[in-house]
Design a protein around this motif. Structure first.
Motif, PDB file in Angstrom:
ATOM      1  N   UNK A  44     -16.862  -7.522  -3.334  1.00 44.31           N
ATOM      2  CA  UNK A  44     -15.830  -7.258  -4.288  1.00 44.31           C
ATOM      3  C   UNK A  44     -14.406  -7.662  -3.872  1.00 44.31           C
ATOM      4  N   UNK A  45     -13.427  -7.430  -4.868  1.00 41.02           N
ATOM      5  CA  UNK A  45     -12.056  -7.936  -4.665  1.00 41.02           C
ATOM      6  C   UNK A  45     -11.294  -6.780  -4.470  1.00 41.02           C
ATOM      7  N   UNK A  46     -10.869  -6.612  -3.044  1.00 45.26           N
ATOM      8  CA  UNK A  46     -10.287  -5.388  -2.629  1.00 45.26           C
ATOM      9  C   UNK A  46      -8.671  -5.579  -2.545  1.00 45.26           C
ATOM     10  N   UNK A  47      -7.942  -4.683  -3.158  1.00 47.58           N
ATOM     11  CA  UNK A  47      -6.302  -4.897  -2.895  1.00 47.58           C
ATOM     12  C   UNK A  47      -6.056  -4.140  -1.469  1.00 47.58           C
ATOM     13  N   UNK A  48      -5.197  -4.855  -0.847  1.00 50.78           N
ATOM     14  CA  UNK A  48      -4.785  -4.166   0.402  1.00 50.78           C
ATOM     15  C   UNK A  48      -4.053  -2.730   0.275  1.00 50.78           C
ATOM     16  N   UNK A  49      -3.148  -2.836  -0.854  1.00 51.34           N
ATOM     17  CA  UNK A  49      -2.445  -1.672  -0.922  1.00 51.34           C
ATOM     18  C   UNK A  49      -3.242  -0.469  -1.289  1.00 51.34           C
ATOM     19  N   UNK A  50      -4.328  -0.446  -1.666  1.00 54.94           N
ATOM     20  CA  UNK A  50      -5.336   0.739  -2.080  1.00 54.94           C
ATOM     21  C   UNK A  50      -5.773   1.122  -0.686  1.00 54.94           C
ATOM     22  N   UNK A  51      -5.551   0.679   0.644  1.00 56.30           N
ATOM     23  CA  UNK A  51      -6.025   0.926   1.800  1.00 56.30           C
ATOM     24  C   UNK A  51      -4.833   1.286   2.633  1.00 56.30           C
ATOM     25  N   UNK A  52      -3.615   1.483   2.310  1.00 54.27           N
ATOM     26  CA  UNK A  52      -2.558   1.960   3.191  1.00 54.27           C
ATOM     27  C   UNK A  52      -1.737   0.888   3.540  1.00 54.27           C
ATOM     28  N   UNK A  53      -2.030  -0.520   3.069  1.00 53.63           N
ATOM     29  CA  UNK A  53      -1.083  -1.528   3.399  1.00 53.63           C
ATOM     30  C   UNK A  53       0.057  -1.865   2.538  1.00 53.63           C
ATOM     31  N   UNK A  54       1.238  -2.064   2.991  1.00 53.62           N
ATOM     32  CA  UNK A  54       2.539  -2.232   1.748  1.00 53.62           C
ATOM     33  C   UNK A  54       2.704  -3.349   1.376  1.00 53.62           C
ATOM     34  N   UNK A  55       1.471  -3.748   0.851  1.00 48.85           N
ATOM     35  CA  UNK A  55       1.232  -5.375   0.194  1.00 48.85           C
ATOM     36  C   UNK A  55       0.271  -5.455  -0.837  1.00 48.85           C
ATOM     37  N   UNK A  56       0.688  -5.953  -1.764  1.00 48.36           N
ATOM     38  CA  UNK A  56      -0.423  -6.141  -2.915  1.00 48.36           C
ATOM     39  C   UNK A  56      -1.119  -7.743  -2.773  1.00 48.36           C
ATOM     40  N   UNK A  57      -2.125  -7.585  -1.793  1.00 43.46           N
ATOM     41  CA  UNK A  57      -3.018  -8.783  -1.437  1.00 43.46           C
ATOM     42  C   UNK A  57      -4.153  -8.426  -1.636  1.00 43.46           C
ATOM     43  N   UNK A  58      -4.917  -9.459  -2.487  1.00 44.75           N
ATOM     44  CA  UNK A  58      -6.226  -9.197  -3.111  1.00 44.75           C
ATOM     45  C   UNK A  58      -7.085 -10.054  -2.350  1.00 44.75           C
ATOM     46  N   UNK A  59      -8.266  -9.695  -2.037  1.00 40.77           N
ATOM     47  CA  UNK A  59      -9.186 -10.417  -0.979  1.00 40.77           C
ATOM     48  C   UNK A  59     -10.527 -10.079  -1.536  1.00 40.77           C
ATOM     49  N   UNK A  60     -11.273 -11.284  -1.274  1.00 44.19           N
ATOM     50  CA  UNK A  60     -12.812 -10.954  -1.671  1.00 44.19           C
ATOM     51  C   UNK A  60     -13.362 -10.524  -0.117  1.00 44.19           C
ATOM     52  N   UNK A  61     -13.993  -9.300  -0.256  1.00 40.77           N
ATOM     53  CA  UNK A  61     -14.730  -8.932   0.792  1.00 40.77           C
ATOM     54  C   UNK A  61     -16.411  -8.871   0.812  1.00 40.77           C
TER      55      UNK A  61
END
Length: 372
Positions: A152-169
C-alpha cells in the motif's frame, strides 16, 4: 572471492540493501533489530551508514557485483529501497530505466537468504508501474512464491513523522499474513489517533540564522577512503548566501504560499508563462503542519516548499527568509541530532532527501516484530 558474514545475536536481525545513509536501518534498530549486513554503492552514504551502525558488516559496492561475490548471512528480515528515480514524479517515468531493474537484485538476495519477511520501499507511484506488476508475478509464480505480500501507499505523517511523504511499502511474509502497520496519527486526530506532528515540533528553538555556511573541516576514514565528517547536530545547521533578488522573493511568501504570491516583476519568465502546476515551488512551510516531502535539493526554495516557516505579516523584522538547513531537514526526516553524517553538503543533502523517514521505518519494524 566469496565472503560469508555470520551473526551472533539474540535480537531479530536485518539486512539492508540499497541502504543509503541508513534511515530504514535506524528505524529497525529503534524497534530492536540488529543489522548484520548492508550494501550501498555511494561512498559518502556508505560511510554515514558505517559511522552509525558499524563498518564490519557494511559492504561498499555495486549490488550487481556484490551478489556475485558475497554469501549473505541468515537474517530474519531483508529491507531496502531500490533506486526510484525511474518511477519518481520528478523522473523520466521510463519503464526501461536500468535503475528500475535493481529490485531484481533485491529479490535475488531474498531468494538466497530466505528471511521470514522482507520490506521493499519506493516512491508512491511505484505501485502503478509495470515493474510492480512484475513483482507481483514473482510472488505468484516466481522466486518469491513462498511469500505472501501486503502492500500500500503509506503517508509518513500518519506514523508520527512531521512530513507528508507518501511511499509505497511492500511487505512479504513466509510466516503467515503480515499486514501494513496501522496508523498512529491523523490530520484531524479522528478515531482516537494522535494529531499529525508539525514542523514546529521538530525545528522550533534552533537559531534562526546559522552563523556559518560551511561544515566543519574534518575527515574520517571508511573502507580505506577519506571522506568529510563525521558531523552531527549543530554541525549541520549551515546556511546559504542568497542573492538580493532571492531575498526579495522570499519576503513575499507567507506560510503555505509559493510562487503565485510573487508580484509579476519578481517572477522569472518560466513562471509567468506557467500559470498552473508546481504549486509548492518557492513555498514556505507552516509551523503547525507537517512539511511536504523533503527531497534532495531542500536547500533550494525554487525546488519546493523549503522556506523556513517564520513569517510575520506585520512585523517585517520577524521573518526568516532562508531555506531550511541540513539539520532542519534531517530532523524533519526523524533523524536524531546525534546521528553521524559523512560527506560534502551536497552529498549530505542527497542522503537526507533519499532516506526513509526513521519514524515510518520504525512503525513498519514494530509491526513485523509482533509477527516474529
Amino acid at each position: 572471492m566469496s565472503q560469508n558474514l555470520r551473526p551472533s545475536t539474540s535480537r531479530p536481525t536485518c539486512i539492508d540493501l540499497f541502504a543509503g545513509c541508513g534511515g530504514m536501518t535506524a528505524g529497525f534498530v529503534t524497534a530492536g533489530f540488529e543489522p548484520i549486513a548492508a550494501v550501498e554503492w555511494d561512498l559518502a552514504a556508505a560511510s554515514t551508514y558505517a559511522a552509525n551502525f558499524g563498518e564490519t558488516h557494511t559492504i561498499w559496492g555495486d549490488i550487481e557485483e556484490v551478489v556475485k561475490t558475497h554469501e549473505f548471512p541468515d537474517a530474519d528480515v531483508v529491507i531496502g529501497g531500490p533506486p526510484c528515480q525511474g518511477f519518481s514524479n520528478l523522473g523520466s517515468k521510463n519503464v526501461d530505466d536500468p535503475r528500475n531493474k535493481l529490485w531484481k537484485q533485491y529479490l535475488h538476495v531474498v531468494e538466497q537468504v530466505q528471511p521470514k519477511a522482507f520490506v521493499v520501499e519506493n516512491v508512491a507511484r511505484f505501485s502503478t508501474t509495470s515493474e510492480f506488476a512484475m513483482l507481483l508475478e514473482e510472488a505468484k509464480y516466481g522466486r518469491i512464491s513462498n511469500y505472501e505480500l501486503s502492500w500500500g501507499v503509506l503517508l509518513a505523517a500518519d506514523y508520527g513523522v512531521a512530513q507528508r511523504r507518501a511511499r509505497t511499502i511492500v511487505i512479504g511474509s513466509r510466516i503467515g499474513p503480515m499486514g501494513l502497520p496501522q496508523s498512529t496519527h491523523a490530520r484531524d486526530a479522528s478515531r482516537g489517533l494522535r494529531p499529525w506532528e508539525t514542523v514546529r515540533s521538530r525545528i522550533a528553538g534552533l537559531p534562526r540564522f546559522p552563523d556559518t555556511t560551511s561544515l566543519p573541516s574534518s575527515t574520517v576514514q571508511f573502507f580505506g577512503q577519506s571522506v568529510p565528517g563525521a558531523f552531527k547536530g549543530m554541525d549541520l545547521h549551515v546556511g546559504r548566501q542568497p542573492r538580493p533578488l532571492s531575498l526579495e522573493r522570499y519576503d513575499h511568501i507567507p506560510p503555505g504560499g509559493g510562487r503565485f504570491n510573487l508580484p509579476d516583476e519578481l517572477r522569472p519568465a518560466c513562471w509567468r508563462n506557467k500559470p498552473t502546476g508546481t504549486t509548492d515551488v518557492m513555498g514556505r512551510m507552516r509551523w503547525d503542519a507537517p512539511s511536504l516531502t523533503i527531497r534532495t535539493e531542500f536547500f533550494k526554495p525554487e525546488k519546493g516548499q523549503y522556506l523556513h516557516p517564520q513569517w510575520d505579516s506585520e512585523d517585517l523584522e520577524n521573518r526568516v527568509n532562508r531555506p531550511i538547513t541540513h539539520l532542519e531537514a534531517a530532523r524533519l526526516q526523524d533523524f536524531q541530532d546525534d546521528f553521524l553524517w559523512c560527506g560534502t553538503k551536497i552529498q549530505l543533502a542527497r542522503q537526507i532527501g533519499n532516506a526513509v523517514p526513521v519514524g515510518l521505518a520504525q512503525a513498519i519494524a514494530d509491526g513485523i516484530t509482533r509477527h516474529l
